[in-house]
Scaffold this active site. Structure first.
Site, PDB file in Angstrom:
ATOM      1  N   ARG A  24      58.355  36.781  96.000  1.00 50.58           N
ATOM      2  CA  ARG A  24      59.929  37.863  95.589  1.00 50.58           C
ATOM      3  C   ARG A  24      60.966  36.722  96.801  1.00 50.58           C
ATOM      4  O   ARG A  24      61.995  37.123  96.840  1.00 50.58           O
ATOM      5  CB  ARG A  24      59.606  39.161  96.449  1.00 50.58           C
ATOM      6  CG  ARG A  24      60.768  40.233  96.060  1.00 50.58           C
ATOM      7  CD  ARG A  24      60.216  41.046  96.245  1.00 50.58           C
ATOM      8  NE  ARG A  24      61.501  42.398  96.157  1.00 50.58           N
ATOM      9  CZ  ARG A  24      62.146  43.163  95.514  1.00 50.58           C
ATOM     10  NH1 ARG A  24      62.015  42.773  94.414  1.00 50.58           N
ATOM     11  NH2 ARG A  24      63.128  43.871  96.234  1.00 50.58           N
ATOM     12  N   GLU A  51      70.033  44.062  85.989  1.00 47.93           N
ATOM     13  CA  GLU A  51      68.393  43.802  85.882  1.00 47.93           C
ATOM     14  C   GLU A  51      68.277  43.539  84.072  1.00 47.93           C
ATOM     15  O   GLU A  51      68.738  44.258  83.556  1.00 47.93           O
ATOM     16  CB  GLU A  51      67.972  45.140  85.666  1.00 47.93           C
ATOM     17  CG  GLU A  51      68.136  45.851  87.186  1.00 47.93           C
ATOM     18  CD  GLU A  51      66.594  44.851  88.647  1.00 47.93           C
ATOM     19  OE1 GLU A  51      65.932  44.222  88.923  1.00 47.93           O
ATOM     20  OE2 GLU A  51      66.803  45.200  89.565  1.00 47.93           O
ATOM     21  N   HIS A  67      69.583  40.062  88.612  1.00 48.17           N
ATOM     22  CA  HIS A  67      68.082  40.287  88.621  1.00 48.17           C
ATOM     23  C   HIS A  67      67.393  40.740  87.704  1.00 48.17           C
ATOM     24  O   HIS A  67      67.687  40.574  86.522  1.00 48.17           O
ATOM     25  CB  HIS A  67      67.704  41.402  89.543  1.00 48.17           C
ATOM     26  CG  HIS A  67      68.251  41.426  90.799  1.00 48.17           C
ATOM     27  ND1 HIS A  67      67.910  41.149  91.823  1.00 48.17           N
ATOM     28  CD2 HIS A  67      69.936  41.378  91.639  1.00 48.17           C
ATOM     29  CE1 HIS A  67      68.208  40.777  92.724  1.00 48.17           C
ATOM     30  NE2 HIS A  67      69.657  40.727  92.803  1.00 48.17           N
ATOM     31  N   HIS A  87      65.856  37.167  93.830  1.00 47.49           N
ATOM     32  CA  HIS A  87      64.452  37.111  94.042  1.00 47.49           C
ATOM     33  C   HIS A  87      63.467  36.445  93.330  1.00 47.49           C
ATOM     34  O   HIS A  87      63.703  36.129  91.818  1.00 47.49           O
ATOM     35  CB  HIS A  87      64.156  38.499  93.951  1.00 47.49           C
ATOM     36  CG  HIS A  87      64.120  40.210  94.705  1.00 47.49           C
ATOM     37  ND1 HIS A  87      64.696  40.941  93.954  1.00 47.49           N
ATOM     38  CD2 HIS A  87      64.064  40.673  96.117  1.00 47.49           C
ATOM     39  CE1 HIS A  87      64.959  41.678  94.876  1.00 47.49           C
ATOM     40  NE2 HIS A  87      64.961  41.254  96.321  1.00 47.49           N
ATOM     41  N   GLU A 118      61.968  36.309  89.865  1.00 48.58           N
ATOM     42  CA  GLU A 118      62.690  36.953  88.419  1.00 48.58           C
ATOM     43  C   GLU A 118      63.661  35.537  88.072  1.00 48.58           C
ATOM     44  O   GLU A 118      64.139  35.084  87.733  1.00 48.58           O
ATOM     45  CB  GLU A 118      63.300  37.771  89.237  1.00 48.58           C
ATOM     46  CG  GLU A 118      62.989  39.283  89.883  1.00 48.58           C
ATOM     47  CD  GLU A 118      63.749  39.567  90.691  1.00 48.58           C
ATOM     48  OE1 GLU A 118      65.436  39.978  90.194  1.00 48.58           O
ATOM     49  OE2 GLU A 118      63.459  40.809  91.342  1.00 48.58           O
TER      50      GLU A 118
HETATM   51  O1  0X9 Z   1      64.877  45.986  94.426  1.00 43.36           O
HETATM   52  C1  0X9 Z   1      66.357  45.640  94.654  1.00 43.36           C
HETATM   53  O2  0X9 Z   1      66.034  45.401  95.308  1.00 43.36           O
HETATM   54  C2  0X9 Z   1      66.884  45.930  93.049  1.00 43.36           C
HETATM   55  N1  0X9 Z   1      65.425  45.428  92.068  1.00 43.36           N
HETATM   56  S1  0X9 Z   1      64.763  44.204  91.845  1.00 43.36           S
HETATM   57  O3  0X9 Z   1      63.298  44.894  91.005  1.00 43.36           O
HETATM   58  N2  0X9 Z   1      65.514  43.071  91.589  1.00 43.36           N
HETATM   59  O4  0X9 Z   1      64.049  43.782  93.114  1.00 43.36           O
HETATM   60  C3  0X9 Z   1      67.971  46.243  92.668  1.00 43.36           C
HETATM   61  C4  0X9 Z   1      68.675  46.465  93.642  1.00 43.36           C
HETATM   62  C5  0X9 Z   1      69.867  47.775  93.234  1.00 43.36           C
HETATM   63  N3  0X9 Z   1      70.503  47.634  94.617  1.00 43.36           N
HETATM   64  C6  0X9 Z   1      70.716  48.550  96.028  1.00 43.36           C
HETATM   65  N4  0X9 Z   1      69.339  49.305  95.949  1.00 43.36           N
HETATM   66  N5  0X9 Z   1      71.533  48.260  96.562  1.00 43.36           N
HETATM   67 ZN    ZN Z   2      65.396  41.402  92.049  1.00 42.00          ZN
END
Ligand code: 0X9
Ligand code: ZN
Length: 429
Positions: free
Chosen positions: A248, A390, A319, A194, A197
């Site tokens: 993003r 994260e 992330h 992303h 980040e």
């Molecule tokens: O939403 C996401 O892609 C991730 N959080 S972020 O705030 N960095 O965008 C979390 C991803 C967790 N993993 C899955 N949902 N597979």
């Molecule tokens: Zn992310």
């Protein structure tokens, strides 16, 4: 409504004011200004409140930055444009939902978030322009990778695994002991899926430095090989530096709309079609693309990892934000049969952190369900240990973590790699 991330489908980024012109890429593109934008944190404690909040968010086209759940409450962080602040206050007060303002003026935080010092003096001293006191542009990061490959050929191999949509190279650094010919179990780490980040590529490059340049860490290369890709989405990363700090996605073009980019973390090919927390709307921040691996970045990365799947035993993707170690599956609240092994290792890794506390748990349960994530895909191809970390913070600055935090975050994180390496070293290739 299964997930709040669906709400990310409508992004209020487009209501920000494009001012300050820049022509850095030869395109007359305007940088997006977030003057007067705020970040609000809203805690709801019942399903009724949750439903009301969702209605308000949808009605006023507000972007969700993050949702985290605990047993008793759901905390939602929202990016709120100046023109909806007044009405949102009224609506939340009417609904008796309390809120706090976490960031009062995004523009000021963006302005102060990165050091502006010139790196040329550093360059003449060290042979590269990289340090961990500011967030660097891609040229500095790639310059550093090339510097390492030519300075330490006995333990660094720079692998070009493909090209981004905008034709930037995609680099993986292999760090290993070249004098040993046995195939060792390996750890994969990626950053920068992303774009906004920024702490993620900063930590990935810090890890590379520690493994390559710090002799005290040599033991980490004895029984384990490392594959580290510090910037998986270089186009988005550069775009977030030059034009829109909150970008993003990738930067690919979809033929039927002017909205650009695909969420790379909704584009990996596991349960993504029709998946929760994804969107078919190209203007959404969680747009999954026209098909799995439609993006050159996710395609190249997945091909490379597949080629090494028998040796890669641990997949780690960096992330921000929220300080959490997320464990598959993330597409829904479903637990792999060896979840307890995954949980145990993650807990022992985060127990190494002394400055920041991390939550550990199933991604869909403690964040939100979202399909097409790289972590789920890595797990699905047989990589036993697969995690999304994260990183900092827990919301004071969110994606805009000031550069003064880079070193503390990195220093706190690095010892966790001892735990991962020790586990991987015991695994058969
Ligand atoms: O939403 C996401 O892609 C991730 N959080 S972020 O705030 N960095 O965008 C979390 C991803 C967790 N993993 C899955 N949902 N597979
Ligand atoms: Zn992310």
């Amino acid at each position: 409504m299964p997930t709040l991330l669906v709400l990310l489908m409508v992004s209020s980024v487009f209501t920000a004011d494009p001012s300050a012109a820049t022509e850095e890429f030869g395109i007359d593109e305007k940088a997006v200004s977030y003057s007067g934008f705020q970040v609000w944190s809203i805690t709801v404690r019942s399903n009724g409140e949750h439903k009301l909040l969702r209605q308000i968010i949808e009605q006023y086209d507000v972007e969700v930055w993050k949702e985290q759940k605990t047993d008793k409450a759901a905390i939602t962080e929202l990016l709120v444009a100046p023109q909806v602040q007044r009405v949102l206050k009224v609506k939340l007060t009417e609904a008796d939902i309390s809120y706090g303002i976490k960031i009062n003026d995004l523009h000021t935080v963006i302005d102060n978030g990165n050091e502006k010092h010139n790196m040329s003096s550093l360059n003449t001293k060290t042979g590269h322009s990289m340090d961990w006191t500011k967030y660097h542009r891609l040229a500095d990061i790639y310059g550093y990778l090339n510097y390492l490959a030519s300075t330490y050929p006995s333990r660094v191999e720079l692998i070009n695994i493909g090209t981004s949509y905008e034709k930037r190279p995609l680099y993986v650094v292999r760090i290993f002991n070249r004098s040993s010919s046995v195939v060792k179990p390996a750890v994969w780490i990626d950053g920068g899926i992303h774009a906004r980040e920024w702490i993620s590529p900063a930590l990935a490059t810090y890890i590379i430095r520690q493994l390559v340049e710090v002799p005290a860490n040599e033991a980490l290369l004895c029984n384990v090989d490392w594959f580290i890709m510090p910037v998986m989405n270089p186009d988005g990363y550069e775009y977030s530096h030059a034009f829109n700090r909150l970008w993003r996605k990738t930067r690919s073009v979809t033929s039927w709309t002017s909205c650009r980019g695909v969420d790379p973390n909704r584009n990996f090919g596991y349960k993504v079609m029709g998946g929760l927390g994804t969107s078919t709307n190209p203007c959404s921040d969680v747009y999954k693309g026209t098909r799995a691996f439609s993006e050159p970045e996710t395609f190249a990365t997945s091909n490379f990892i597949k080629g090494k799947a028998s040796s890669i035993k641990l997949y780690l993707t960096l992330h921000s934000y929220g300080q959490a170690a997320l464990i598959p599956w993330g597409y829904n609240v479903v637990y792999p049969s060896d979840y307890s092994d995954m949980l145990e290792l993650a807990k022992s890794a985060v127990s190494k952190f002394t400055k920041y506390r991390y939550r550990v748990g199933n991604a869909a349960a403690i964040y939100y369900p979202a399909a097409g994530g790289s972590d789920d895909w890595a797990k699905s191809i047989g990589i036993k240990y697969s995690y999304t970390f994260e990183l900092s913070d827990t919301g004071a600055y969110g994606f805009l973590l000031p550069a003064s935090n880079i070193l503390p975050v990195c220093q706190d994180f690095f010892p966790a790699l001892d735990v991962f390496a020790a586990k991987v070293a015991t695994m058969k290739v």
